[in-house]
Design an enzyme around this catalytic site. Structure first.
Site, PDB file in Angstrom:
ATOM      1  N   GLU A  24       0.823  -1.216   0.000  1.00 64.33           N
ATOM      2  CA  GLU A  24       0.000   0.000   0.000  1.00 64.33           C
ATOM      3  C   GLU A  24       0.858   1.267   0.000  1.00 64.33           C
ATOM      4  O   GLU A  24       0.430   2.311  -0.479  1.00 64.33           O
ATOM      5  CB  GLU A  24      -0.929   0.029   1.228  1.00 64.33           C
ATOM      6  CG  GLU A  24      -2.108  -0.919   1.103  1.00 64.33           C
ATOM      7  CD  GLU A  24      -3.212  -0.643   2.126  1.00 64.33           C
ATOM      8  OE1 GLU A  24      -2.948   0.036   3.142  1.00 64.33           O
ATOM      9  OE2 GLU A  24      -4.340  -1.117   1.917  1.00 64.33           O
ATOM     10  N   LYS A  67     -14.127  -0.781  -3.688  1.00 66.97           N
ATOM     11  CA  LYS A  67     -15.210  -0.432  -2.751  1.00 66.97           C
ATOM     12  C   LYS A  67     -16.321   0.282  -3.506  1.00 66.97           C
ATOM     13  O   LYS A  67     -17.510   0.003  -3.310  1.00 66.97           O
ATOM     14  CB  LYS A  67     -14.682   0.479  -1.634  1.00 66.97           C
ATOM     15  CG  LYS A  67     -13.663  -0.181  -0.727  1.00 66.97           C
ATOM     16  CD  LYS A  67     -13.251   0.756   0.398  1.00 66.97           C
ATOM     17  CE  LYS A  67     -12.091   0.185   1.193  1.00 66.97           C
ATOM     18  NZ  LYS A  67     -11.524   1.135   2.139  1.00 66.97           N
TER      19      LYS A  67
HETATM   20  O1  LIG Z   1      -9.083   0.292   9.948  1.00 62.02           O
HETATM   21  P1  LIG Z   1      -9.991   0.520   8.795  1.00 62.02           P
HETATM   22  O2  LIG Z   1     -10.295   1.979   8.579  1.00 62.02           O
HETATM   23  O3  LIG Z   1     -11.235  -0.310   8.910  1.00 62.02           O
HETATM   24  O4  LIG Z   1      -9.242   0.068   7.481  1.00 62.02           O
HETATM   25  C1  LIG Z   1      -8.783  -1.229   7.252  1.00 62.02           C
HETATM   26  C2  LIG Z   1      -7.944  -1.296   6.001  1.00 62.02           C
HETATM   27  O5  LIG Z   1      -8.736  -1.096   4.866  1.00 62.02           O
HETATM   28  C3  LIG Z   1      -8.552  -0.012   4.012  1.00 62.02           C
HETATM   29  O6  LIG Z   1      -9.285  -0.203   2.855  1.00 62.02           O
HETATM   30  C4  LIG Z   1      -7.102   0.352   3.731  1.00 62.02           C
HETATM   31  O7  LIG Z   1      -6.667   0.087   2.451  1.00 62.02           O
HETATM   32  C5  LIG Z   1      -6.126  -0.246   4.707  1.00 62.02           C
HETATM   33  O8  LIG Z   1      -4.992   0.576   4.757  1.00 62.02           O
HETATM   34  C6  LIG Z   1      -6.741  -0.382   6.072  1.00 62.02           C
HETATM   35  O9  LIG Z   1      -5.786  -0.907   6.954  1.00 62.02           O
END
Ligand SMILES: O=P(O)(O)OC[C@H]1O[C@H](O)[C@H](O)[C@@H](O)[C@@H]1O
EC number: 5.3.1.9
Length: 447
Positions: A289, A424
């Protein structure tokens, strides 16, 4: 106390030592950019001095909360995805007994995971196994809006409330999220859950040393103080004031960038201890990432050896020469096993009798290194004195620091991940999420 260390000797050939050292000034400058906070993504540098700024009171609060869950629960479900679960899983898998679930005389609750996939069977089986068990939930989401953990939490919260009542459920649910924003923050405030804050300036993949990782790791009975102490020592060892030749984060960043420029587009993180599997999974998110953007970036891959020598070994030895390998080598395993003598010697293994299994593993490691180098795969070696919380803390911080430097050397912002939104958006459009009407129409026209 020893330190983890980096050796790049066997990476030299494809690129020379002179080439790597010619990058010393740039690596140091990028490290200074991190430290001075004047580079791209500088609003996400909270991880940089995180280890040395964690207070005793914060650690005690985490330990006390962990103890509440430990006293009430046979099973604790850590709900989260990406940076909200990989660090925990990396530490717990590395330090727990490999057959943890078979141990009946338990000192620690069983830690299981949810919200890191949308597999219906996975959720079904999890809900089934939790029936009749005393369980608790740690719901972790930096943004508080990620679909996978939100979905899992919705189900598990209901199951817990149905089992023990809403009031008791409140004492078994902890939320770790943003201080102010996000659906999880609203929910936690409304329900009155114990919460921990993920600082605004710490991105998910750099958050293992915040309560995101520390709480579930403490629930598993692992010393978070040793983990943090290891990270503190590495924060010092990779400081901008440490000269390039002694600064393993700068050397790693410079070497991998030189290899990348010479056509090595894939880095394979290899281990010879299966317990380190999830360290590589955590590392893949960190580097994938951070660097994979703007049409650039080394592809981070991983193998467990010697296991994968019997599947991926052929490709690594003889396939397209676009790879280099970074091996995490463990100096001393935590246990000793000696190969027994067998009178009949039908398997022909008596030449190993009396030797430690680790000696066999080490010769496999050395033999593999030499074979891969001969096959045109540059080899970097990171040595861990042993697999312990302290050295995992060092490893985490080393990789994080090197990642920031490496991203700047590559010329990207290592602290954003805009590409993750694409799937998403499509998923929400396909599911007719309110607010996505236009996207829904457009995507359906493509099907
Ligand atoms: O902790 P959150 O906000 O639920 O995110 C969880 C994960 O999903 C996202 O889509 C990002 O790409 C990640 O960098 C992150 O660690």
């Amino acid at each position: 106390m020893k330190n983890i260390s980096l050796n790049i000797d066997k990476a030299l050939g494809t690129v020379t030592k002179e080439q790597v050292y010619a990058q010393a000034a740039k690596a140091n400058e990028c490290n200074a950019t991190l430290q001075n906070g004047n580079g791209a993504g500088n609003d996400f540098l909270g991880w940089l001095h995180l280890p040395s700024s964690i207070t005793d009171a914060e650690l005690t609060d985490i330990e006390n909360t962990a103890n509440v869950l430990r006293s009430k629960c046979e099973v604790v479900v850590a709900i989260g995805i990406g940076g909200s679960y990989l660090g925990t899983k990396a530490v717990v898998e590395a330090l727990n007994n490999s057959f943890d679930w078979l141990h009946t005389d338990r000192k620690n609750p069983v830690l299981v995971y949810a919200g890191h996939n949308i597999g219906e069977d996975y959720l079904y089986e999890l809900c089934e196994i939790l029936k009749g068990k005393q369980f608790g939930l740690i719901n972790i989401s930096k943004s508080g809006t990620t679909t996978e953990p939100a979905l899992a939490f919705r189900m598990l919260k209901k199951q817990l409330e149905d089992a023990v009542g809403k009031e008791e459920a409140k004492h078994r649910i902890v939320a770790i999220t943003d201080a102010k924003r996000g659906a999880l923050r609203t929910l936690a405030d409304q329900e009155g859950y114990k919460t921990f804050i993920i600082p605004d300036n710490v991105g998910g993949r750099f958050s293992v040393l915040t309560p995101v990782g520390l709480l579930p790791i403490a629930v598993a009975g692992i010393s978070i103080r040793e983990l943090v102490a290891g990270a503190v020592s590495m924060e010092k060892a990779t400081d901008v004031s440490v000269p390039f030749a002694e600064n393993m984060a700068e050397i790693y960043a410079a070497t991998r960038n030189e290899l990348y420029k010479s056509g090595k587009k894939v880095e394979i993180l290899a281990n010879f201890h299966p317990k380190l599997h999830y360290i590589a999974e955590w590392w893949k998110q960190l580097y994938g990432e951070s660097e994979g953007k703007d049409g650039k970036g080394i592809f981070p891959a991983s193998v467990d050896l010697t296991t994968d020598l019997h599947s991926m070994g052929q490709w690594i030895q003889d396939g397209e020469r676009t790879i280099f390998e970074t091996v995490i080598s463990v100096e001393e395993p935590n246990h000793k096993v000696v190969v027994p003598t067998d009178e009949a010697n039908l398997d022909g293994l008596n030449f190993l009798a009396g030797k430690r299994v680790d000696e066999v593993n080490k010769m496999a490691e050395l033999g593999t290194q030499l074979a891969h180098v001969d096959g045109g795969v540059p080899n970097l070696k990171i040595t861990m004195p042993e697999v312990s919380p302290y050295y995992i803390g060092q490893l985490f911080y080393f990789f994080e620091r090197a990642c920031g430097i490496s991203g700047y050397m590559l010329g990207v912002n290592p602290f954003d991940q805009p590409g993750v939104e694409a799937y998403k958006k499509n998923m929400f459009a396909l599911l007719n999420k309110p607010g996505y009407e236009k996207e829904s129409e457009a995507i359906r026209a493509r099907l």
